[in-house]
Each structure stands twice: as C-alpha cells, then as structure tokens.
Design an enzyme around this catalytic site. Sequence first.
Site, mmCIF file in Angstrom:
data_model
loop_
_atom_site.group_PDB
_atom_site.id
_atom_site.type_symbol
_atom_site.label_atom_id
_atom_site.label_comp_id
_atom_site.label_asym_id
_atom_site.label_seq_id
_atom_site.Cartn_x
_atom_site.Cartn_y
_atom_site.Cartn_z
ATOM 1 N N TRP A 1 -68.294 94.686 -49.955
ATOM 2 C CA TRP A 1 -69.720 94.578 -48.607
ATOM 3 C C TRP A 1 -69.491 96.542 -48.091
ATOM 4 C CZ3 TRP A 1 -73.229 92.080 -48.865
ATOM 5 C CH2 TRP A 1 -72.759 90.478 -49.020
ATOM 6 N N LYS B 1 -70.454 82.704 -40.882
ATOM 7 C CA LYS B 1 -69.527 82.011 -41.573
ATOM 8 C C LYS B 1 -69.456 81.931 -40.627
ATOM 9 C CE LYS B 1 -70.110 86.660 -44.520
ATOM 10 N NZ LYS B 1 -70.219 85.812 -45.366
ATOM 11 N N ASP C 1 -67.023 96.322 -39.887
ATOM 12 C CA ASP C 1 -67.994 95.077 -39.957
ATOM 13 C C ASP C 1 -67.072 93.344 -40.384
ATOM 14 O OD1 ASP C 1 -69.511 93.083 -42.200
ATOM 15 O OD2 ASP C 1 -69.868 93.827 -43.153
HETATM 16 N N1 PMP Z 1 -70.619 91.978 -44.734
HETATM 17 C C1 PMP Z 1 -69.800 91.077 -44.912
HETATM 18 C C2 PMP Z 1 -68.420 91.126 -45.437
HETATM 19 C C3 PMP Z 1 -70.778 89.978 -45.079
HETATM 20 O O1 PMP Z 1 -69.317 88.864 -46.230
HETATM 21 C C4 PMP Z 1 -71.707 89.617 -46.247
HETATM 22 C C5 PMP Z 1 -72.123 88.353 -46.105
HETATM 23 N N2 PMP Z 1 -71.465 87.311 -47.108
HETATM 24 C C6 PMP Z 1 -72.505 90.518 -45.325
HETATM 25 C C7 PMP Z 1 -72.108 92.019 -45.154
HETATM 26 C C8 PMP Z 1 -73.970 90.518 -45.347
HETATM 27 O O2 PMP Z 1 -74.508 89.742 -44.409
HETATM 28 P P1 PMP Z 1 -76.178 89.116 -44.339
HETATM 29 O O3 PMP Z 1 -76.006 88.479 -45.699
HETATM 30 O O4 PMP Z 1 -75.802 88.701 -43.198
HETATM 31 O O5 PMP Z 1 -76.602 90.019 -44.631
#
Ligand code: PMP
Length: 365
Positions: free
Chosen positions: A105, A201, A177
């Site tokens: 991520w 989450k 994040d």
């Molecule tokens: N950052 C992290 C740490 C994530 O776990 C996720 C989604 N699994 C995201 C960003 C992306 O999030 P979204 O699907 O809400 O765009």
Amino acid sequence: ASATDRVFNFAAGPATLPENVLLRAQSELYDWGGSGMSVMEMSHRGKEFLSIIQKAEADLRTLLNIPPEYTVLFLQGGATTQFSALPLNLCKPGDEVDYIITGSWGDKAFKEAAKYCHPKSIWSGKSEKYTKIPEFDALPQTPGAKYLHICANETIHGVEFKDYPKPGTENEILVADMSSNFCSKPVDITRFGVIYAGAQKNVGPSGVTIVIIRSDLIGDAQPITPVMLDYKIHSDNNSLYNTPPCYGIYVCGLVFEDLVSQGGLQAVEEKNAKKAGILYDAIDGSREFYRCPVERGVRSRMNVPFTLEKGELEGEFVKEAAKEGMVQLKGHRSVGGMRASIYNAMPLAGVEKLVGFMKDFQDRH
Ligand code: PMP
C-alpha cells in the site's frame, strides 16, 4: 439469521462489523428515530442527517482525542483517492516528499504521488518481502521535504509501526495511511499532519474515507486539483459539498458510539493485544508447522499472515476452516499463504476458535 448463524469473518476488508451495531442498524433501518424514513432516504442537508454526521464526528474526536486545530473530513473514493489528494493538497509540482515503503500500500501511494510532486523512497522493505520496519535514526530523509509518508499498518504483509518516525525539519509533517489500524489503539494525533483511512476495516462499510488534517495545512491545493479532492472545499462545507455516503457515515457513527461505550481506545487496544497475542503464540508454538514471516517486534495486531510448512495443505486448511464457520482466511493473492484479519469487531471467541482449529489441524497432519 441469528447470532449462531453468523460466521467468524477474517476478511481484510470489507470486514466483520460489531454484531450490536448491525442489529441496531437493522432496528433503525425502516424508520430512523421516528423520522418516518430510513437514513438512506434522508436529505443530507436535513436536520436528521446533520445530527448523525455531527455525532459521528464528535464521537470520533472523543475516541482519538482529536485537538480542535484538526479538521475531520468524511470523504469518498477510498484511501486510494487520498494517494493523489495528498500531494495535490500539500505540494507544489516541484516539491520533494519522502516515503517509507513497508508494503504494497505504501508502494502504491508512492507511485501515485509521482504524478503530482517528487516523491523519494527513503526506505523500502521490498527486498525482504516486506517483513520489517526500519530503524528511524539512519533514515536518509530529504532536507526540505514537504511530508514524510508512512503506511501505519500494511494490510497485506502484516507489518505495523509501533512508534512513528519524526519528520526531518520543522515545517515537514508526518502523513499516515491508517486504513487498517484506524481506531484500534490510541494515537497521538499531534504527531501527524494528516491521517487518512478507508472505513471498511475497523469502523464501517466501504464508501467512507476519513481524513484528519491539521487545519492550517488546508487551502493551498494545486490549481489542477479536482474539486472532489480539494480538502478546502470539503472543509468549508463540513463534508457536505456534494452528496456524501450518508448511510456509510451513519454506520461509522454507530461503530464510534460502540467504541466509546467499550471504554475508548485504551480498552479496545487491550482487547486487540490479547487477541493478537493468542494467535501469534499459537503460530510460534507450532514447532514451525505454522510460520509468520514478519519480524516479531513489528507484527500487526490487525492482520496476521502465516504459512504452512506443508504448503500443499493450505487449500485444505482454508476449506475445512470455512466448514467450521471461519471464512476468508486465504492470504492476499500477491503473497499467498493465510491471513487472519482480526480487527476490533472480531470477537475473542473467533480467535480462540481459530487457534483451536489450527491445533487440531496440526494434530491431524
Ligand atoms: N491502504 C491500506 C493500508 C489498505 O489496506 C487499503 C485497502 N485494502 C488501501 C489503502 C486502499 O483502500 P481503498 O480500497 O479504500 O481505496
């Protein structure tokens, strides 16, 4: 369906929600608070919805002890949209920013930022398969960088910052994040310029993205910034510039209320530490039948990846667990193995059942 029909859902997100929140939402679905309509049907500018979003924000402020000089935004587009909103709002095109990349991520965030400014990867755990967090002292931080970005908890790889690095200079800010460990423990908000998180989450359904930003950082977006990505537009309009994800915000509000009534994030952290402890102990005590690749000191309390020594049994493990009502244990397609996500709403009983199953599975194989 009754409580006994519900599975233990170990999905990484969308993920399990507290049962009492679901039941409350169910009881209020048809007629919210005597309004004669559901939250889905209300005007987002009406007094009913305003009371919902204001209560959600107030409870979130209580939970995280958010100081008044920080703005809370309820946005859309997922954490992924923030990957571009951040550099667009915080940087000019020529500005440099630093990224510590501890998983997929963080890497995605870094790559997106390159479209709008000059991000530098000052540390990457990729060559060690994202199993570590660096020591902070030796990081080659860029002098004059606008911000330092981290992913506080890497959902796929299961590595979590236990402490946070300091930005290099006085004007630089720390950006995090927190999608997958948001509201899982107390956080000192004042150490951050911006915290962002997708809701799906720990705190609600997908469709809501929460941004907590120090208010003086708002208002200097690049001219090309789309209105929907401009923090000032959303801040000036209290997250109601356009139609927000009303129902999602309402459910987040119910979750925040539930977390407050559990005694706040200190109490929540204790529960999470206990659950994660039980699971990691089971893995570490399995004489290598199960293995967690992540360095011990930085293991995530939210996402627990593990492999089986006999890799050929992984499919069977997942299938048998599902038969016993424990679902979504397959690891992310990019890393394989297993992953148990044990967010706030995963009851202790779910982790105990999983650990019991793991021991039994080991005995049989
Ligand atoms: N950052 C992290 C740490 C994530 O776990 C996720 C989604 N699994 C995201 C960003 C992306 O999030 P979204 O699907 O809400 O765009």
